[in-house]
Design a protein around this motif. Sequence first.
Motif: not given
Length: 216
Positions: A61, A85, A88, A93
């Motif tokens: 990231f 996930t 993110s 991201v």
Amino acid sequence: MEVNMDKKYEEDLENFCEHGDVGDDWCGDEIVQAILTWVKSNIECDDSILDMGCGNAAIIFQMYHQGYVNITGIDKSPVAIKLATEISHQECVKVNLQVCDVMGSVPSDVANSPLNKKYRLILDKGLYDSYSTTKSTVYTKTKVEQFRETYLKNTHELLQPGGILLVATCCHTEADMKQTIGKKGFHVQKVLPTPTFVFGGKKGHNVTVIAFRKTD
């Protein structure tokens, strides 16, 4: 000796969902920054990058925020990928995160598997250690040797010609890594500078990071 990380990832996921805490990196911020500095100087922003055993994927990231756009993170733990996930989404991201075991067949029979691509950089920040450290029986040592053979075969296959395998280890010395990886289709391109300690008059490193270049 393989370590089951699912329980830790479940705790980290619960902590993230309740408090927004992504957790700490096992190797410490100095090591992470040393890796990012090396990557910035040696890898182009559109080069393909694979983080194998990515866990919470925090380091990739950071790479994304530095402009890298072709990044894949894989982990065999579904909980790890769920955690990554969720993080993110919070950090906005866009990287490819998939449940995948790099110790499986390469190339893979699964369509669109990350194991069917070639990468300029493969990052390993703990996977090698999780399998290859043992103080136990002959059987276990045999399994470790099998892991090393599969690890070297698969990472070599996944890299582009001249690609880089960047390994961070807290369980093996620089000499160990040069002996086990540096003579098996790779050569040492760079030993990254990392913090040192002195014990009994001898200098050492808590974490060793080495960039190996694919040679054939």
